[in-house]
Design a protein around this motif. Structure first.
Motif, mmCIF file in Angstrom:
data_model
loop_
_atom_site.group_PDB
_atom_site.id
_atom_site.type_symbol
_atom_site.label_atom_id
_atom_site.label_comp_id
_atom_site.label_asym_id
_atom_site.label_seq_id
_atom_site.Cartn_x
_atom_site.Cartn_y
_atom_site.Cartn_z
ATOM 1 N N MET A 122 0.827 -1.178 0.000
ATOM 2 C CA MET A 122 0.000 0.000 0.000
ATOM 3 C C MET A 122 0.884 1.260 0.000
ATOM 4 O O MET A 122 0.564 2.237 -0.655
ATOM 5 N N PHE A 123 1.977 1.226 0.763
ATOM 6 C CA PHE A 123 2.839 2.404 0.828
ATOM 7 C C PHE A 123 3.667 2.591 -0.438
ATOM 8 O O PHE A 123 4.085 3.690 -0.750
ATOM 9 N N ARG A 124 3.922 1.536 -1.158
ATOM 10 C CA ARG A 124 4.734 1.643 -2.374
ATOM 11 C C ARG A 124 3.909 2.038 -3.585
ATOM 12 O O ARG A 124 4.409 2.692 -4.492
ATOM 13 N N SER A 125 2.651 1.658 -3.618
ATOM 14 C CA SER A 125 1.862 1.867 -4.823
ATOM 15 C C SER A 125 0.993 3.119 -4.799
ATOM 16 O O SER A 125 0.551 3.574 -5.842
ATOM 17 N N ASN A 126 0.735 3.694 -3.637
ATOM 18 C CA ASN A 126 -0.189 4.818 -3.550
ATOM 19 C C ASN A 126 0.506 6.026 -2.911
ATOM 20 O O ASN A 126 0.547 6.169 -1.695
ATOM 21 N N ARG A 127 1.026 6.901 -3.754
ATOM 22 C CA ARG A 127 1.757 8.076 -3.261
ATOM 23 C C ARG A 127 0.852 9.050 -2.511
ATOM 24 O O ARG A 127 1.266 9.678 -1.553
ATOM 25 N N PHE A 174 -1.715 8.329 -0.654
ATOM 26 C CA PHE A 174 -1.903 7.780 0.687
ATOM 27 C C PHE A 174 -0.672 8.030 1.559
ATOM 28 O O PHE A 174 -0.797 8.407 2.724
ATOM 29 N N VAL A 175 0.495 7.818 0.991
ATOM 30 C CA VAL A 175 1.740 8.003 1.746
ATOM 31 C C VAL A 175 1.885 9.455 2.193
ATOM 32 O O VAL A 175 2.145 9.735 3.371
ATOM 33 N N SER A 227 -0.788 10.445 4.790
ATOM 34 C CA SER A 227 -0.448 9.890 6.098
ATOM 35 C C SER A 227 0.701 10.652 6.739
ATOM 36 O O SER A 227 0.690 10.914 7.950
#
Length: 94
Positions: A1-6, A8-9, A12
């Motif tokens: 999730m953290f690698r594919s959705n900037r 979201f990162v 957060s």
């Protein structure tokens, strides 16, 4: 999730920074009110209680704002208001 959705990162990360700053300001402001301004711990707590009370009151209708305003713009305005408040607090003198 953290690698594919900037989005979201970064969302957060922004939330983490915002809540960390809010917690730090509450701690430092409680000491400022007690030691510099001479308020009792109870009175300093009452002054600091204004922020969560306002937050609870505004949150009841602010949940509808992202339906009308783009969430990215709303979050940017919120962070800008937090920044203005912090700049105002940084100008406080003894």
């Amino acid at each position: 999730m953290f690698r594919s959705n900037r989005v979201f990162v970064f969302s957060s990360l922004a939330a983490l920074i915002s809540y960390s700053v809010t917690c730090a300001v509450a701690f430092v402001l409680s000491l400022f009110l007690q030691y510099i301004k001479g308020l009792s711990p109870e009175m300093a707590g009452m002054v600091l209680m204004v922020q969560p009370v306002i937050q609870a009151g505004v949150s009841s209708f602010a949940g509808r704002w992202p339906d009308r305003i783009e969430a990215r713009r709303l979050a940017t305005v919120g962070m800008a208001l937090i920044m203005l408040g912090l700049v105002g607090l940084s100008l406080l003198g003894a």
